[in-house]
Every structure is written in C-alpha cells, then in structure tokens.
Design a protein around this motif. Structure first.
Motif, PDB file in Angstrom:
ATOM      1  N   PHE A 192      -0.019  -4.258  -5.764  1.00  0.00           N
ATOM      2  CA  PHE A 192       0.538  -2.942  -5.449  1.00  0.00           C
ATOM      3  C   PHE A 192      -0.595  -1.929  -5.566  1.00  0.00           C
ATOM      4  O   PHE A 192      -1.159  -1.746  -6.644  1.00  0.00           O
ATOM      5  N   ILE A 193      -0.941  -1.299  -4.456  1.00  0.00           N
ATOM      6  CA  ILE A 193      -2.100  -0.406  -4.406  1.00  0.00           C
ATOM      7  C   ILE A 193      -1.652   0.994  -4.001  1.00  0.00           C
ATOM      8  O   ILE A 193      -0.989   1.179  -2.975  1.00  0.00           O
ATOM      9  N   VAL A 194      -1.999   1.979  -4.815  1.00  0.00           N
ATOM     10  CA  VAL A 194      -1.729   3.377  -4.475  1.00  0.00           C
ATOM     11  C   VAL A 194      -2.914   3.922  -3.691  1.00  0.00           C
ATOM     12  O   VAL A 194      -4.064   3.827  -4.129  1.00  0.00           O
ATOM     13  N   VAL A 195      -2.632   4.478  -2.539  1.00  0.00           N
ATOM     14  CA  VAL A 195      -3.664   5.016  -1.648  1.00  0.00           C
ATOM     15  C   VAL A 195      -3.573   6.543  -1.684  1.00  0.00           C
ATOM     16  O   VAL A 195      -2.511   7.111  -1.423  1.00  0.00           O
ATOM     17  N   SER A 196      -4.680   7.203  -2.009  1.00  0.00           N
ATOM     18  CA  SER A 196      -4.697   8.668  -2.095  1.00  0.00           C
ATOM     19  C   SER A 196      -5.808   9.215  -1.207  1.00  0.00           C
ATOM     20  O   SER A 196      -6.969   8.852  -1.381  1.00  0.00           O
ATOM     21  N   LYS A 197      -5.442  10.080  -0.288  1.00  0.00           N
ATOM     22  CA  LYS A 197      -6.447  10.668   0.614  1.00  0.00           C
ATOM     23  C   LYS A 197      -6.688  12.141   0.324  1.00  0.00           C
ATOM     24  O   LYS A 197      -7.713  12.684   0.715  1.00  0.00           O
ATOM     25  N   ARG A 198      -5.763  12.806  -0.365  1.00  0.00           N
ATOM     26  CA  ARG A 198      -5.967  14.218  -0.707  1.00  0.00           C
ATOM     27  C   ARG A 198      -6.636  14.306  -2.075  1.00  0.00           C
ATOM     28  O   ARG A 198      -5.998  14.578  -3.090  1.00  0.00           O
ATOM     29  N   TYR A 248       0.871  -1.179   0.000  1.00  0.00           N
ATOM     30  CA  TYR A 248       0.000   0.000   0.000  1.00  0.00           C
ATOM     31  C   TYR A 248       0.908   1.231   0.000  1.00  0.00           C
ATOM     32  O   TYR A 248       1.586   1.514   0.975  1.00  0.00           O
ATOM     33  N   ARG A 249       0.897   1.922  -1.111  1.00  0.00           N
ATOM     34  CA  ARG A 249       1.834   3.035  -1.337  1.00  0.00           C
ATOM     35  C   ARG A 249       1.098   4.361  -1.208  1.00  0.00           C
ATOM     36  O   ARG A 249       0.190   4.663  -1.977  1.00  0.00           O
ATOM     37  N   ILE A 272      -5.364   0.127  -7.836  1.00  0.00           N
ATOM     38  CA  ILE A 272      -4.576  -1.112  -7.868  1.00  0.00           C
ATOM     39  C   ILE A 272      -3.757  -1.123  -9.155  1.00  0.00           C
ATOM     40  O   ILE A 272      -4.264  -1.411 -10.239  1.00  0.00           O
ATOM     41  N   LEU A 273      -2.467  -0.808  -9.041  1.00  0.00           N
ATOM     42  CA  LEU A 273      -1.595  -0.715 -10.215  1.00  0.00           C
ATOM     43  C   LEU A 273      -1.078  -2.073 -10.663  1.00  0.00           C
ATOM     44  O   LEU A 273      -0.759  -2.256 -11.842  1.00  0.00           O
ATOM     45  N   GLU A 274      -0.957  -3.003  -9.734  1.00  0.00           N
ATOM     46  CA  GLU A 274      -0.409  -4.326 -10.065  1.00  0.00           C
ATOM     47  C   GLU A 274      -1.175  -5.371  -9.263  1.00  0.00           C
ATOM     48  O   GLU A 274      -1.451  -5.185  -8.078  1.00  0.00           O
TER      49      GLU A 274
END
Length: 719
Positions: free
Chosen positions: A592-598, A557-558, A653-655
């Motif tokens: 591989f998951i990108v987490v964005s809160k802004r 979780y990136r 989810i990028l990968e």
C-alpha cells in the motif's frame, strides 16, 4: 546511474542542550489578535527573559519565579489595561518532538524581523509585490518552510517563489484569512452583536478595536463558518465587512482563463537556476539579519547556509512497445509522439456502429471529423465505419439528449459541441454515461476549425476512442505475473456540498493497461473506507472472472492523502482491506503506497555545460538524507519539465506484506507505471492508476454527479 543532487534543505548545525518550560498565557479582557498579544507580553521581557510566544503558549528556557504569574500591560495606542496570567504546563526535554515545533515558532519570529506578512500558515513579502494592472491582481513573493528530523539529522526546508493563495479573503486590518461560506443579507455594518456582555454595532466595534472607519454602513456582511477545532473552543460564526476584505487566490473562472494563467506563469514558474538563486538570497537575507543572528545565538541554534547535497540515482529509460515497433524513451525528448506516429496500436477496437450528433450549422466540421478519423484510423490499424449522423436544429443540451434517445445499441457516441459550456457538456455526458452506458467522445467545433493542428487533434481523438472502447495503444515490459495494481483518489462533488466521490481503478491484464473502474459517493471517512473495501472486493471478483484466478500480488497506490491522514489510512483503510482479504481466505503479496504530488521538496541537478542548476532527468530517484527515518519513502522525478522547476513525487510505502519487493523494485515499478497513462505520450507525474482514478473521480464530481453505468466499468470511458 548515480547523480549528485541538491535539495531545498539546510542543515541545522547546532541545537540547544537544555529543556524548555511550557506555559499558557491568558489575557483579560479577551484579545484575539496575535500581534496585540505579543505587544502586551513584550512589555515584560525583563521578567520573562528569552522566550517564544505563539499567541497562546509561552516557551522559556527556565522556570518563572511564580506560578501562576500575573502581570499588567497597557495598549500603546489606546492605553487600555490588560491582565496577563501565565500558568505552568510542563517541561519539554530536547528529545521531545515538540522541540522541533519550537524551532518552527522561532523561525516565524525571525520572519517577522524581516518584515514578512503572515497570511494563513505562510509568510509573504508584501514590500516586493508584483502589480498586474491588466487583471487587477497583486502577487506577493512567498515562503514556505518546515523543520523536522530526517535520515541523518535535523533539516530545515525552504520553498520560495511567487505564491498564489487559496480562494479566501484577507482582512485589511489584521491580515488574517477567512473562508467565505455565505452572505448574511439580513445583517449590515449597523447591526448589533454581543461583545463582552454589551450590545455594539459592527461599525462602532471596528472603529473602537481597529481604529477603522467603515464608509458604507448598509453593506451586507460576509459569513465565515467556524472549523471543527473552532467549534470545540466554542467559537461561533464570524461576520466580516466586505469593505475591509480583499480576495486572495484565483477563482475557477480565472484558472480557466488561458491567457491569464500564461501571464501569471512568468512569476510563478521559476527555472531551477532562478529558484536556487532565490533560495540563496532569502537565506542570506535571513541569517545575515542582525536581529535574527542575535536571536539564534541566544537559543543556541545555527543553520547551514549551503543547500544540502543528496546522492540519487537515474533509472534507465523504459522500452515502449507499440505493435511491432519498439523504442527506448530518451529523457531529452519531450514525449514519444514522433516515435509512434502512423504506427498501429497494440489492440485495436474497430468502430463499426456509432453515432455522430452535431448541430446542422456544423455539418462541415462533422464531415471533416468523419473523413479524418477514417484516414488516421487506417494508419493506427483502427477501422472507422460511417456513423449514423444526427443533425440538430438547435444546440441546447435537450436537443442533444433527444437525438440520443433515438439511438440504441451503439458502441460509441461522438458529439461535436459549439463551445465549452459546462452545463451542456455535463448534461450530455451524464446521459450517455449513467443512462445509456455507452463510451462517448466530445469534440469542440474549434478543434476541427484549427487547420494547423487538425491532424494531431484527430490522432489524439482516435487514440482516446480506442482506449475508451477497451483497446491498448502501447505497453511496457512488466516482470510480474498475476499482479493487480490499484489506484485510488477522491474529488468533491461540485453540486452537493459536503459530498465527495471516491474512485477505484484496478488492472485486470498482464500488461497493466486495462482497468476496472468504480466510483461511489461518500459523505465521511467511514463511508469512504467502506466504499474503498467494497470496490477492492469487486475488483478481485472481476480479475478472477477474466483471468480464472485471483492475483498473487496486489499493489494499491493511494492519492489524495494529507500528512495528518496517514495514521487514519494505516489504522483504518489498510486494516479494512486486509480484513477483506481474510474474509475471502485470500492472502496476496500486498503493498500500500501513498502517492503525494503537492509537496514542497525540490531537487536540482548540475548542468553538464553551464554548471548551473537544472531539473533532474526523468527517472531520478532520491531515497536518502531528505527522506524520513520513520518511513519507507522515496522521491521520484518521472516527468520532463520544460518550464519552471520540476516537483518530485513522494512515495510513502505504508504496508509491504511479503511483497518480495526491495526498494529498487518498488521504484522501478512506480516509474514504469508513469509510462502507461494513455492521454499523454510520455511519462506523467504519478503512476497511471492514480491518474485514471483522479480522472474518474473528477468527471463524476464535476459533470455527471451520478454512478456511471455498470457496462462502462471495464473501459477507460473517462479519458
């Protein structure tokens, strides 16, 4: 459970069916101010016809009669002549992604029709500013918007509300924003610089160009360094007159002022019903404006005036287990503190050999802390022995560190601090974390002096200490075996300009509650990627050492990834991690998951009684309509918000290599992980490993400025 949501998106009902022609526009003499260039070009509307101009590029619906086309214009205020040269670049079909950028430019033009002021990339209504005389601050209502292709069509997203800008200055004469990098003490308003081949003072330049008279000719100038893209265009340093600038945004001191931020929240935290009402008012004001209606009609555009409906789901509440006690979290409750009060923790770390360092004048607070921890500890199943008490004559950082140098082989350091001064906190924290390699707990004296909240404060301190020593408070049912979840985040080093700290935390137990943490300093993307991969490899080694085998599944979780960095992350970071796996002949199920809160997306549910917009309950998932067709993404509302409008978290989810996880399982796991952050008794906004990584990077970049001791890697010492 299904739920009908509304989102702050409006559907684009009709789009044009013709191609655009793109032209470049140059002015001689050079002109930097966009509003002046637009004024000069507007004089030739009869020749150009219907057009869009962003200050550099011109878009028209047909080919112009000549290429290049040269026109002459005059400034209305000064009469100065300008040569306008327009050159053809290319034709843009409606299928081109650039077409959507044209819509955005057109939308900005519509904002100008409303009299909004552009500051940076966003637009603000200076006519409705709110004055706060107490803090001498003005707040402008702001608007953020975007247009792009979503799952089922083109949608326009609006966010309205009181916006506080970043910490930069805005120039009064053209309302442009600049980041201040330094003060040029050797330059003043009467210093000269080269302008169009001639030497001229700043004082004369501003009077001639902007018709602004500078009152103080001897004030030093502000220096704003060019960004990379400005350097490529040959732009050098920009010097600003302080007298002509106003600061925007909040300083760190202002952000740390609880009373100020509480007062500002009245303007910046809008409840769901007020936010929806604000969106509707702005929508009506925009699309009922006669100039806007005429403009959109000419371009063949039509926007819906109804918020987009979205079908979502509410995931079930999770079973939280603490010792022999278990319960299902109810979203109607702010947290589960009352459910686990006086319940023993799952894994207790008895505190048998510890030191308490305190100024002599705070001995009473120290005795209350020792007695309180013993009492609270008994209820939680944690034994607190009597500490070695170190009384200080003074309370400087050096006094604390001298006392700690006499302490060896202790399992915990607790310090009572007289106040929240960062320099003392940072010096003590660095000594215990980087040199001693011992978990520590800092306690403010005022916390022990707050009799009304002393019991709850002591309980939180006891639980933090247990976690910092490697204990476990509660756990959830995790359906996976042999799984390692990884969190990654970065934080800028406050003491070293240009340097950042990248923190990686990786679970190494079945319950996903214990983490192996590493943090390394980097100066660029290449170092970041190399450090990231090294940390992943170290985490795998630690997992194998503890469990006797490598994990079968790895989920990363990136956090901290901007929209423009996604391609880099996929092409570089993910590729490097997979190369690391291959080099070790290791092929796990990998996600591989990108987490964005802004983010600017907002979701609204409908109140069962009032029918008014309310915040969606924790566990709300949305993965259709407002998501993007080129991504494997979803939105998750995991936390309960009692003030303002909740912001969902975006998961991209990028990968997803052989993970055997469908969308529902990814969503359920992400929601479970928001329950496992031990500094809050309730779901948090992002998965626990992301928040742990953020805490680790933050405390390193803000206070320690050094790599923590190796002995601390397998503990949550940074809570």
């Amino acid at each position: 459970m299904p739920i009908i949501l509304r989102a702050n998106y409006y559907k684009v009902n009709a789009v044009p069916d013709w191609a655009l022609c793109l032209y470049r526009v140059d002015f001689s003499p050079d002109e930097e101010r966009t509003f002046v260039k637009k004024e000069l070009l507007r004089q030739h509307a009869s020749v150009l016809g219907n057009y869009i101009f962003d200050g550099n590029q011109l878009y028209v619906a047909r080919l112009l009669p000549q290429d290049p086309l040269e026109l002459t214009s005059k400034r209305h205020d000064t009469g100065d002549p300008y040569l306008v040269k327009i050159r053809f670049i290319k034709e843009i079909p409606a299928s081109d992604t650039l077409f959507l950028q044209i819509f955005s430019i057109l939308l900005r033009r519509c904002y100008e029709y409303l009299g909004l002021t552009q500051v940076g990339r966003n637009y603000y209504n200076s006519h409705e500013e709110v004055q706060n005389q107490k803090y001498r601050v003005a707040i402008w209502p702001g608007n953020v918007s975007s247009i792009r292709q979503h799952e089922n069509g083109i949608l326009m997203r609006f966010v309205t509300g009181k916006q506080l800008l970043g910490l930069v200055v805005m120039t009064r004469y053209n309302q442009r924003t600049y980041r201040v990098d330094d003060i040029a003490w050797n330059l003043t308003a009467i210093s000269k610089f080269s302008c169009q081949g001639q030497e001229i003072t700043y004082l004369d330049y501003y009077e001639k160009t902007y018709q602004v008279k500078i009152k103080d000719p001897y004030q030093p100038l502000l220096l704003s360094k060019p960004r990379k893209r400005d350097l490529r265009r040959g732009q050098g340093n920009i010097y600003l007159i302080p007298e002509l600038c106003v600061p925007t945004g909040l300083s760190d001191d202002m952000r740390s002022d609880y009373n100020l931020m509480r007062d500002f929240s009245e303007y910046t935290r809008m409840s769901p019903d007020k936010r929806v009402a604000s969106l509707r008012r702005f929508n009506t004001r925009l699309f009922e404006n006669q100039k806007v209606k005429a403009e959109l009609k000419q371009w063949g555009l039509d926007f819906s005036q109804v918020l987009t409906n979205v079908r979502g789901r509410v995931l079930p509440g999770e079973m939280v287990m603490q010792s022999s006690h278990s319960f299902v979290y109810q979203s109607s409750e702010p947290d589960w503190g009352k459910d686990i009060k006086d319940v023993p923790v799952n894994v207790a770390q008895n505190v048998t050999n510890w030191v308490l360092v305190v100024p002599g004048r705070l001995r009473k607070e120290a005795e209350e802390l020792m007695a309180g921890l013993k009492k609270i500890g008994r209820a939680l199943g944690i034994t607190f022995n009597n500490p070695s008490l170190q009384l200080l004559q003074q309370d400087t950082a050096q006094d604390y560190i001298r006392a700690l140098r006499n302490c060896s082989a202790v399992m915990l350091v607790v310090c009572i601090l007289p106040n929240a001064r960062l320099d003392r906190y940072a010096a003590v924290k660095k000594h215990v974390s980087a040199i001693m390699g011992t978990p520590s707990q800092m306690v403010l004296a005022k916390s022990m002096q707050n009799k009304a909240r002393q019991v709850s404060i002591l309980q939180k301190i006891a639980l933090q200490i247990n976690c910092k020593l490697g204990g476990e408070i509660w756990n959830l049912q995790i359906p996976f075996q042999n799984t390692m979840v990884v969190g990654y985040d970065t934080y800028h080093d406050s003491a070293r300009k240009g340097a950042s700290w990248g923190a990686v935390v990786a679970s190494f137990n079945k319950n996903l509650t214990r983490y192996y943490g590493q943090v390394l300093r980097h100066a660029n993307q290449e170092e970041l990627t190399a450090n990231f991969c090294t940390a992943i490899q170290n985490s795998l080694c630690h997992y194998a050492e503890v469990n006797g085998c490598l994990p079968e599944r790895v989920l990363v979780y990136r956090d901290g990834v901007g929209e423009g960095q996604l391609a880099y992350v996929k092409g570089t970071e993910i590729a490097a991690i997979k190369a690391c796996f291959a080099a070790n002949q290791f092929s796990p199920r990998f996600s591989f998951i990108v987490v964005s809160k802004r983010i600017n997306t907002r979701l609204f549910a409908q109140g069962s009684r009032s029918g008014n917009p309310i915040n969606p309950p924790p566990g709300t998932v949305c993965d259709d309509v407002i998501t993007l067709p080129e991504r494997y993404d979803f939105y998750l509302v995991s936390q309960r918000v009692t003030q303002g409008t909740v912001t969902p978290t975006s998961y991209n989810i990028l990968e997803d290599v052989n993970s055997n996880l469908d969308a529902d399982r990814h969503q359920r796991l992400a929601y479970k992980l928001t329950y496992l952050y031990y500094n809050w008794m309730g779901p948090v906004r992002v998965p626990a490993p992301c928040l742990y990584a953020h805490k680790l990077a933050y405390i390193t970049g803000q206070a320690i400025h050094d790599v923590p001791h190796q002995e601390l890697c397998d503990k949550l010492w940074y809570l």
